[in-house]
Motif scaffolding. Structure first.
Motif, mmCIF file in Angstrom:
data_model
loop_
_atom_site.group_PDB
_atom_site.id
_atom_site.type_symbol
_atom_site.label_atom_id
_atom_site.label_comp_id
_atom_site.label_asym_id
_atom_site.label_seq_id
_atom_site.Cartn_x
_atom_site.Cartn_y
_atom_site.Cartn_z
ATOM 1 N N GLU A 36 48.818 40.751 46.278
ATOM 2 C CA GLU A 36 47.804 39.752 46.235
ATOM 3 C C GLU A 36 47.297 39.415 44.805
ATOM 4 O O GLU A 36 47.605 39.978 43.691
ATOM 5 C CB GLU A 36 46.257 40.609 46.659
ATOM 6 C CG GLU A 36 46.456 40.995 48.133
ATOM 7 C CD GLU A 36 45.336 42.071 48.530
ATOM 8 O OE1 GLU A 36 44.705 41.758 49.665
ATOM 9 O OE2 GLU A 36 45.031 42.737 47.695
ATOM 10 N N LEU A 37 46.537 38.234 44.659
ATOM 11 C CA LEU A 37 45.860 37.665 43.547
ATOM 12 C C LEU A 37 44.395 38.116 43.831
ATOM 13 O O LEU A 37 43.740 37.808 44.620
ATOM 14 C CB LEU A 37 46.232 36.378 43.421
ATOM 15 C CG LEU A 37 47.477 35.756 43.379
ATOM 16 C CD1 LEU A 37 47.363 34.190 43.247
ATOM 17 C CD2 LEU A 37 48.405 36.282 42.100
ATOM 18 N N ALA A 38 43.976 38.695 42.412
ATOM 19 C CA ALA A 38 42.667 38.922 42.279
ATOM 20 C C ALA A 38 41.756 37.651 41.451
ATOM 21 O O ALA A 38 42.458 37.381 40.674
ATOM 22 C CB ALA A 38 42.471 40.349 41.760
ATOM 23 N N LEU A 39 40.926 37.150 42.274
ATOM 24 C CA LEU A 39 40.306 36.018 41.530
ATOM 25 C C LEU A 39 39.006 36.241 40.938
ATOM 26 O O LEU A 39 38.348 36.798 41.761
ATOM 27 C CB LEU A 39 40.350 34.843 42.497
ATOM 28 C CG LEU A 39 41.460 34.342 43.201
ATOM 29 C CD1 LEU A 39 41.557 33.106 44.188
ATOM 30 C CD2 LEU A 39 42.933 34.216 41.913
ATOM 31 N N SER A 40 38.389 35.668 39.881
ATOM 32 C CA SER A 40 37.084 35.641 39.649
ATOM 33 C C SER A 40 36.740 34.321 39.300
ATOM 34 O O SER A 40 37.674 33.332 39.546
ATOM 35 C CB SER A 40 36.809 36.560 38.341
ATOM 36 O OG SER A 40 37.515 35.935 37.307
#
Length: 114
Positions: free
Chosen positions: A41-45
């Motif tokens: 997964e990619l964690a995005l902010s």
């Protein structure tokens, strides 16, 4: 001759866009399956509310499954367009561009980062 894949650290701070060019957010972390040595997964902010919709109270970003990544270059492009379901982001937009209220069958498509 096969080229070596780029290290997952190269994904950090890259901008993420949908297939139709809508900005989603910026990568802050990459969740990796250590046994398989693959990103999960990619964690995005810094999430674009125009694309994703509002985040739940207390959430600082979203997680996107890595199998939705279409390509990685200067930016990361997802396989889904902003209007296509399922874009696995809480509060995403439906086919009409209206904000998803999160109570439909796609409510569990993505996980907010809290």
């Amino acid at each position: 001759m096969e080229s070596d894949p780029a290290p997952v650290t190269d994904l950090a701070r890259k901008e993420v866009f949908t297939a139709d060019g809508a900005r989603v957010g910026r990568v802050t972390d990459v969740i990796v399956d250590l046994q398989r040595e693959t990103p999960v997964e990619l964690a995005l902010s810094d999430v674009a509310e125009r694309t994703v919709g509002g985040l739940p109270d207390g959430a600082v970003g979203v997680r996107v499954p890595f199998d939705l990544v279409r390509g990685v270059g200067d930016v990361i492009v997802l396989r889904s367009a902003a209007h296509e379901a399922p874009l696995p982001l809480p509060g995403g937009r439906d086919a009409d561009g209206d904000a998803d209220d999160g109570d439909g069958p796609d409510a569990d498509d993505g996980d907010p980062i809290v």
